[in-house]
Enzyme design. Structure first.
Site, mmCIF file in Angstrom:
data_model
loop_
_atom_site.group_PDB
_atom_site.id
_atom_site.type_symbol
_atom_site.label_atom_id
_atom_site.label_comp_id
_atom_site.label_asym_id
_atom_site.label_seq_id
_atom_site.Cartn_x
_atom_site.Cartn_y
_atom_site.Cartn_z
ATOM 1 N N LYS A 136 37.068 -40.190 -19.675
ATOM 2 C CA LYS A 136 36.856 -39.221 -20.750
ATOM 3 C C LYS A 136 36.077 -39.855 -21.899
ATOM 4 C CE LYS A 136 39.057 -38.009 -24.479
ATOM 5 N NZ LYS A 136 37.967 -37.611 -25.405
ATOM 6 N N GLU A 208 41.511 -52.030 -25.664
ATOM 7 C CA GLU A 208 40.542 -52.707 -26.525
ATOM 8 C C GLU A 208 40.511 -51.917 -27.823
ATOM 9 O OE1 GLU A 208 37.857 -53.655 -28.560
ATOM 10 O OE2 GLU A 208 36.343 -53.028 -27.104
ATOM 11 N N CYS A 242 33.729 -52.416 -33.174
ATOM 12 C CA CYS A 242 35.082 -52.964 -33.277
ATOM 13 C C CYS A 242 35.055 -54.447 -33.606
ATOM 14 C CB CYS A 242 35.867 -52.695 -32.008
ATOM 15 S SG CYS A 242 34.944 -53.079 -30.526
ATOM 16 N N GLU A 339 40.436 -51.685 -41.046
ATOM 17 C CA GLU A 339 39.142 -51.504 -40.396
ATOM 18 C C GLU A 339 38.460 -50.286 -41.022
ATOM 19 O OE1 GLU A 339 39.172 -50.215 -36.228
ATOM 20 O OE2 GLU A 339 37.668 -51.753 -35.832
HETATM 21 P P1 NAP Z 1 40.465 -42.730 -31.358
HETATM 22 O O1 NAP Z 1 41.125 -41.502 -31.841
HETATM 23 O O2 NAP Z 1 41.311 -43.856 -30.921
HETATM 24 O O3 NAP Z 1 39.473 -42.293 -30.179
HETATM 25 C C1 NAP Z 1 39.120 -43.072 -29.058
HETATM 26 C C2 NAP Z 1 39.179 -42.218 -27.813
HETATM 27 O O4 NAP Z 1 40.525 -41.807 -27.565
HETATM 28 C C3 NAP Z 1 38.392 -40.922 -27.893
HETATM 29 O O5 NAP Z 1 37.882 -40.594 -26.636
HETATM 30 C C4 NAP Z 1 39.463 -39.938 -28.326
HETATM 31 O O6 NAP Z 1 39.129 -38.631 -28.056
HETATM 32 C C5 NAP Z 1 40.615 -40.402 -27.487
HETATM 33 N N1 NAP Z 1 41.924 -39.992 -27.978
HETATM 34 C C6 NAP Z 1 42.283 -39.509 -29.186
HETATM 35 N N2 NAP Z 1 43.604 -39.302 -29.247
HETATM 36 C C7 NAP Z 1 44.113 -39.657 -28.047
HETATM 37 C C8 NAP Z 1 45.427 -39.701 -27.489
HETATM 38 N N3 NAP Z 1 46.500 -39.336 -28.180
HETATM 39 N N4 NAP Z 1 45.575 -40.146 -26.237
HETATM 40 C C9 NAP Z 1 44.515 -40.554 -25.518
HETATM 41 N N5 NAP Z 1 43.253 -40.536 -25.984
HETATM 42 C C10 NAP Z 1 43.048 -40.106 -27.237
HETATM 43 O O7 NAP Z 1 39.502 -43.256 -32.436
HETATM 44 P P2 NAP Z 1 38.678 -42.325 -33.445
HETATM 45 O O8 NAP Z 1 39.560 -41.250 -34.022
HETATM 46 O O9 NAP Z 1 37.475 -41.862 -32.786
HETATM 47 O O10 NAP Z 1 38.358 -43.362 -34.561
HETATM 48 C C11 NAP Z 1 39.400 -43.744 -35.460
HETATM 49 C C12 NAP Z 1 39.267 -45.191 -35.802
HETATM 50 O O11 NAP Z 1 39.454 -46.003 -34.648
HETATM 51 C C13 NAP Z 1 37.920 -45.607 -36.295
HETATM 52 O O12 NAP Z 1 37.745 -45.318 -37.637
HETATM 53 C C14 NAP Z 1 37.931 -47.077 -36.004
HETATM 54 O O13 NAP Z 1 38.615 -47.768 -37.009
HETATM 55 C C15 NAP Z 1 38.710 -47.170 -34.725
HETATM 56 N N6 NAP Z 1 37.846 -47.255 -33.536
HETATM 57 C C16 NAP Z 1 37.770 -48.409 -32.849
HETATM 58 C C17 NAP Z 1 36.947 -48.505 -31.750
HETATM 59 C C18 NAP Z 1 36.790 -49.743 -30.959
HETATM 60 O O14 NAP Z 1 35.799 -49.892 -30.279
HETATM 61 N N7 NAP Z 1 37.744 -50.633 -30.949
HETATM 62 C C19 NAP Z 1 36.206 -47.414 -31.351
HETATM 63 C C20 NAP Z 1 36.321 -46.219 -32.043
HETATM 64 C C21 NAP Z 1 37.150 -46.169 -33.125
HETATM 65 P P3 NAP Z 1 38.376 -37.812 -29.209
HETATM 66 O O15 NAP Z 1 37.165 -38.545 -29.572
HETATM 67 O O16 NAP Z 1 38.077 -36.553 -28.556
HETATM 68 O O17 NAP Z 1 39.344 -37.736 -30.365
#
Ligand code: NAP
Ligand code: MG
Length: 432
Positions: A136, A208, A242, A339
């Site tokens: 996904k 990760e 990240c 972050e």
């Molecule tokens: P996130 O919510 O963790 O999203 C990452 C992935 O997980 C997306 O595909 C998201 O779908 C999905 N997701 C969301 N809620 C989920 C759940 N309960 N169970 C399983 N999958 C789920 O991250 P974000 O909201 O996009 O970003 C929030 C923060 O995370 C950022 O500001 C940053 O600090 C951090 N981040 C870190 C990384 C990294 O590479 N380590 C990458 C992105 C973000 P949707 O996109 O459809 O919500």
């Protein structure tokens, strides 16, 4: 302005995708390994052939500068498939004396910062080791994953081996907590990662997560080169990285000079149209992310930090953020601990190497770190003490498929890339 409409996969769609992956597993895992490798080589070549289209789509969809999608994301995605294609028939050599076997169906959820590249990081090792996949992409950046699904078909990979499901966090949650998967792999926020740890039905888990990396600049470092590295470390991909070097630790004796050089350098960074080849900093990925960056910067100011941003002109429409740094930050400030995932650097100083290490390690994360110095011995002495999965010396944000990548502490566990990246998709049996 809408680019495309994509489906929101329901729990029933998740069931169907997992059933398709399950049905495809015996034939795929039963293929001669060399044949499985050939499919992946074919897919890698198709990515190269369609590189321009993939790069434009990636920049249109996610907002990253075309120079980065063209020179980094797409070539690295192809390289990842080439690299793991080569391992497919060498698993015996990778794990001598063991009995490597695929786990079965891999459920994979990826974020929006490197959409195609993260899909490659997930799919390539899983497929090379004989697993089938349900992946996904993030809801704000699903388009290159959908184009990749077409390339998977063009490569002749049998139906059911790779399933791409679009949808939001609810789709992700249904997939990650499903009874019918044998492996769960996630890249994203620490918050969601922790939830997945609780709900996953398999013990085969790789996470990760976030980071708050320190980039340490010693007084003997080539300062101009270090400025370039620090700029690349935090402003590459709008800071949506990240492993971004979001904390600069600079030795006190050169701090003033370094910050002056940094302030000068960021004036030449161009913020704007992601499809313009001259753009250095593209669009912030979403309104929600922009709000988060703004809020954290405001917290910095409320806590008494001075904010410095470049004078870059911004386009009228869209989500933009100027390259920004806070020159005097204390370790207790939120902008030093949390972050931000945006083009915002927290600058701190240190006097001794010991203090640099202590400050660098003062974080709940542990994904990456960088050191800048002229002295080889200092590089090894310092890097060896840093609590981080990935370390760079006199460079930053360099990626290669043969190099394992992953974190410690709240940055997660498991490795992607290199021979290490095969193990999470295998049961190894036998003696170590
Ligand atoms: P996130 O919510 O963790 O999203 C990452 C992935 O997980 C997306 O595909 C998201 O779908 C999905 N997701 C969301 N809620 C989920 C759940 N309960 N169970 C399983 N999958 C789920 O991250 P974000 O909201 O996009 O970003 C929030 C923060 O995370 C950022 O500001 C940053 O600090 C951090 N981040 C870190 C990384 C990294 O590479 N380590 C990458 C992105 C973000 P949707 O996109 O459809 O919500
Ligand atoms: Mg989200």
């Amino acid at each position: 302005e809408s680019l495309a409409e994509v489906a929101q996969a329901t729990a029933a769609d998740v069931d169907r995708a997992i059933a398709a992956a399950r049905a495809a597993f015996p034939a795929w895992s039963g293929l001669p390994a060399l044949e499985r490798g050939k499919f992946l080589f074919r897919l890698a070549r198709l990515i190269q052939e369609r590189a321009r289209e993939l790069a434009v789509l990636e920049s249109l969809d996610g907002g990253k500068p075309i120079r980065e999608s063209r020179d980094v994301d797409v070539p690295l995605a192809a390289a990842h498939f080439f690299y793991y294609a080569g391992w497919a028939d060498k698993l015996g050599e990778a794990f001598p004396g063991r009995d490597p076997r695929p786990l079965g169906v891999a459920a994979q959820v990826i974020p929006w910062n490197f959409p195609l590249l993260m899909a490659a990081w997930k799919l390539a090792p899983a497929l090379a080791t004989g697993n089938t996949c349900v992946l996904k992409p993030a809801e704000t950046t699903p388009l290159t994953a959908l184009l990749l699904a077409e390339l998977v078909q063009d490569a002749g990979i049998p139906p059911g081996v790779v399933n791409i499901l679009t949808g939001d966090g609810t789709t992700g949650a249904a997939l990650m907590s499903h009874e019918g998967v044998d492996k769960v792999a996630f890249t994203g926020s620490t918050e969601v990662g922790k939830r997945i740890m609780q709900t996953a039905k398999t013990r085969h888990l790789t996470l990760e997560l976030g980071g708050k990396a320190a980039n340490i600049v010693f007084e003997d470092a080539p300062l101009d080169q270090a400025v370039e590295g620090v700029v690349n470390g935090i402003y590459f991909n709008q800071g949506h990285v990240c492993c971004a070097g979001s904390r600069l630790l600079v030795q006190e004796s050169v701090a003033e000079l370094f910050v002056r050089k940094l302030a000068h350098r960021i004036e030449s960074l161009i913020v704007g149209d992601p499809l313009d080849k001259n753009t250095d900093i593209g669009a912030i990925n979403s309104r929600a992310q922009l709000t988060k960056i703004q809020e954290l910067c405001a917290s910095g100011e409320e806590e008494g930090c001075v904010r410095h941003e470049s004078g870059a002109a911004l386009p009228e429409r869209g989500h933009w953020f100027r390259p920004t740094f806070f020159p005097e930050v204390a370790q207790t400030h939120r902008i030093a601990r949390e972050e931000i995932f945006g083009p915002v650097l927290a600058v701190m100083t240190f006097r001794t190497p010991e203090e640099a290490v202590e400050k660098a390690n003062n974080t709940v994360y542990g994904l990456s770190a960088g050191v800048w110095t002229d002295k080889g011995s200092k590089i090894f002495k310092t890097l060896g003490k840093l609590r981080a999965g990935v370390v760079w010396a006199n460079t930053f944000n360099k990626f290669d498929p043969s190099a394992p990548f992953g974190g410690m502490q709240e940055s997660g566990f498991g490795r992607e890339g290199g021979r290490h990246g095969l193990a999470p998709y295998l049961s190894l049996g036998g003696e170590a």
